[in-house]
Design an enzyme around this catalytic site. Sequence first.
Site, PDB file in Angstrom:
ATOM      1  N   TYR A 135      58.830  93.440   8.755  1.00  0.00           N
ATOM      2  CA  TYR A 135      57.818  92.383   8.759  1.00  0.00           C
ATOM      3  C   TYR A 135      56.602  92.747   7.896  1.00  0.00           C
ATOM      4  O   TYR A 135      55.865  91.877   7.450  1.00  0.00           O
ATOM      5  CB  TYR A 135      57.338  92.088  10.182  1.00  0.00           C
ATOM      6  CG  TYR A 135      58.344  91.359  11.049  1.00  0.00           C
ATOM      7  CD1 TYR A 135      59.603  91.023  10.580  1.00  0.00           C
ATOM      8  CD2 TYR A 135      58.033  91.010  12.351  1.00  0.00           C
ATOM      9  CE1 TYR A 135      60.523  90.365  11.377  1.00  0.00           C
ATOM     10  CE2 TYR A 135      58.940  90.350  13.157  1.00  0.00           C
ATOM     11  CZ  TYR A 135      60.194  90.027  12.664  1.00  0.00           C
ATOM     12  OH  TYR A 135      61.098  89.386  13.456  1.00  0.00           O
ATOM     13  N   LYS A 190      70.127 100.220  14.629  1.00  0.00           N
ATOM     14  CA  LYS A 190      71.303  99.786  13.862  1.00  0.00           C
ATOM     15  C   LYS A 190      71.625 100.975  12.950  1.00  0.00           C
ATOM     16  O   LYS A 190      71.731 100.839  11.716  1.00  0.00           O
ATOM     17  CB  LYS A 190      70.971  98.496  13.089  1.00  0.00           C
ATOM     18  CG  LYS A 190      72.162  97.797  12.484  1.00  0.00           C
ATOM     19  CD  LYS A 190      73.073  97.134  13.492  1.00  0.00           C
ATOM     20  CE  LYS A 190      74.281  96.532  12.804  1.00  0.00           C
ATOM     21  NZ  LYS A 190      75.345  96.114  13.717  1.00  0.00           N
ATOM     22  N   ASP A 222      73.285  94.769  18.150  1.00  0.00           N
ATOM     23  CA  ASP A 222      74.215  93.686  18.466  1.00  0.00           C
ATOM     24  C   ASP A 222      74.783  93.855  19.878  1.00  0.00           C
ATOM     25  O   ASP A 222      74.894  92.905  20.654  1.00  0.00           O
ATOM     26  CB  ASP A 222      75.330  93.575  17.410  1.00  0.00           C
ATOM     27  CG  ASP A 222      75.797  94.923  16.893  1.00  0.00           C
ATOM     28  OD1 ASP A 222      75.181  95.962  17.220  1.00  0.00           O
ATOM     29  OD2 ASP A 222      76.803  94.964  16.159  1.00  0.00           O
ATOM     30  N   ASP A 246      61.420  91.613  18.469  1.00  0.00           N
ATOM     31  CA  ASP A 246      61.018  90.205  18.440  1.00  0.00           C
ATOM     32  C   ASP A 246      62.127  89.359  19.061  1.00  0.00           C
ATOM     33  O   ASP A 246      61.905  88.514  19.929  1.00  0.00           O
ATOM     34  CB  ASP A 246      60.796  89.820  16.959  1.00  0.00           C
ATOM     35  CG  ASP A 246      60.160  88.462  16.790  1.00  0.00           C
ATOM     36  OD1 ASP A 246      59.833  87.832  17.809  1.00  0.00           O
ATOM     37  OD2 ASP A 246      59.984  88.039  15.631  1.00  0.00           O
ATOM     38  N   ASP A 250      62.476  87.965  23.421  1.00  0.00           N
ATOM     39  CA  ASP A 250      62.612  86.546  23.789  1.00  0.00           C
ATOM     40  C   ASP A 250      63.891  86.308  24.575  1.00  0.00           C
ATOM     41  O   ASP A 250      63.927  85.524  25.514  1.00  0.00           O
ATOM     42  CB  ASP A 250      62.621  85.660  22.530  1.00  0.00           C
ATOM     43  CG  ASP A 250      61.220  85.179  22.169  1.00  0.00           C
ATOM     44  OD1 ASP A 250      60.249  85.840  22.618  1.00  0.00           O
ATOM     45  OD2 ASP A 250      61.094  84.168  21.469  1.00  0.00           O
TER      46      ASP A 250
END
Length: 370
Positions: A135, A190, A222, A246, A250
């Site tokens: 980001y 990852k 994942d 992020d 959620d």
Amino acid sequence: MKIAILPGDGIGTEIVAEAVKVLNVLDLSFETETALVGGAAYEAHGHPLPESTLNLAKAADAVLFGAVGDWKYDKLERALRPEQAILGLRKNLGLFANFRPAICYEQLTHASSLKPELVAGLDILIIRELTGDIYFGQPRGRRTAVDGLFPGAEEAFDTMRYSRPEVERIAHVAFQAARRRNKRVTSVDKANVLETFQFWKDIMIEVGQQYPDVALDHMYVDNAAMQLVKAPKKFDVVVTGNMFGDILSDEAAMLTGSIGMLPSASLNDRNQGLYEPSHGSAPDIAGQGVANPLATILSVAMMLRYSLNQTEAADRIESAVSAVLSAGLRTGDIWSEGTKRVGTREMGDAVVAALVAQTGGKTITSITTS
Ligand code: NAD
């Protein structure tokens, strides 16, 4: 102790008023000061994060933030939009660690989209690194490709990067948080594909050696997304980078049913923090007195626990919220057949009454406000 109170816009002012009531009945001594932020600050001062508000936040031990934003500001240039205030506060206060607990109260298990037995008693903590990763990584932009599959074509690119100190400090935050809980950390990465996250994983293992009492395991992002809906109660503390966090925070939030129940905290390396509900300013219900104030009240509990070292007071708030839910009181977002629908103010009053009842009816207040 000094607390900056920034109610913001929409339901922000309504829910923060209830949270302040809760602060007022605790047997604690601190100073509070209120300031404008977001759209309200833009209207009054022409900027969503005026210097006076930023200075107040910087000087405080903790910031209690409501929410900012309204659709009417969507046409403003980006730098003046209410949401920029949150980014400005994060950046200026160096808030690199975001805490998002996902707690499913037994009384609300039906509100989750998962089977009740999967979420009943759920209590996990997602810790997201908040100031690095893809980001913020440079370089980024658009250009004409000089290599790759389509040389000469227009392309866009971002940079995923983490430095050693950035990973080390979020690792310490996660291990220390786990020590206050069930002593398990799952680091989500990852590493099978990304060099940045192999580096992340290596550092997690290194830092973990300083916390032999905390169990560390690793999961690819994942798989973590899958396990969060398959068996969420297996997790205790989940720590991950900005982008994975992020998305996963959620996902975890929705396990608990209503966004109106979810607090959050963003901390810097001095344990100074910004505490806010996970939801926004809800312009669709603003001014109606129906918003759920519990996420903000639970954010106060987090503030007492993480920035102000008042664990007992934090526990008291959480048990008062649980008592109110057990008594069957519900705002519209968590209402179901057989429970009593109440408004924002009644819900706040009920939490205050439950706190007072804990002390046998006695309250001591020593707060100065301005
Ligand atoms: P939102 O979270 O404000 O609302 C989403 C839905 O949840 C709405 O239907 C709303 O009524 C409901 N809701 C939210 N909080 C509730 C509560 N406490 N009680 C009951 N119902 C609740 O998200 P949105 O509608 O996408 O965004 C509205 C505005 O908020 C936008 O301007 C957005 O930019 C801003 N926003 C601000 C923050 C923040 O201040 N941290 C975060 C997200 C969105």
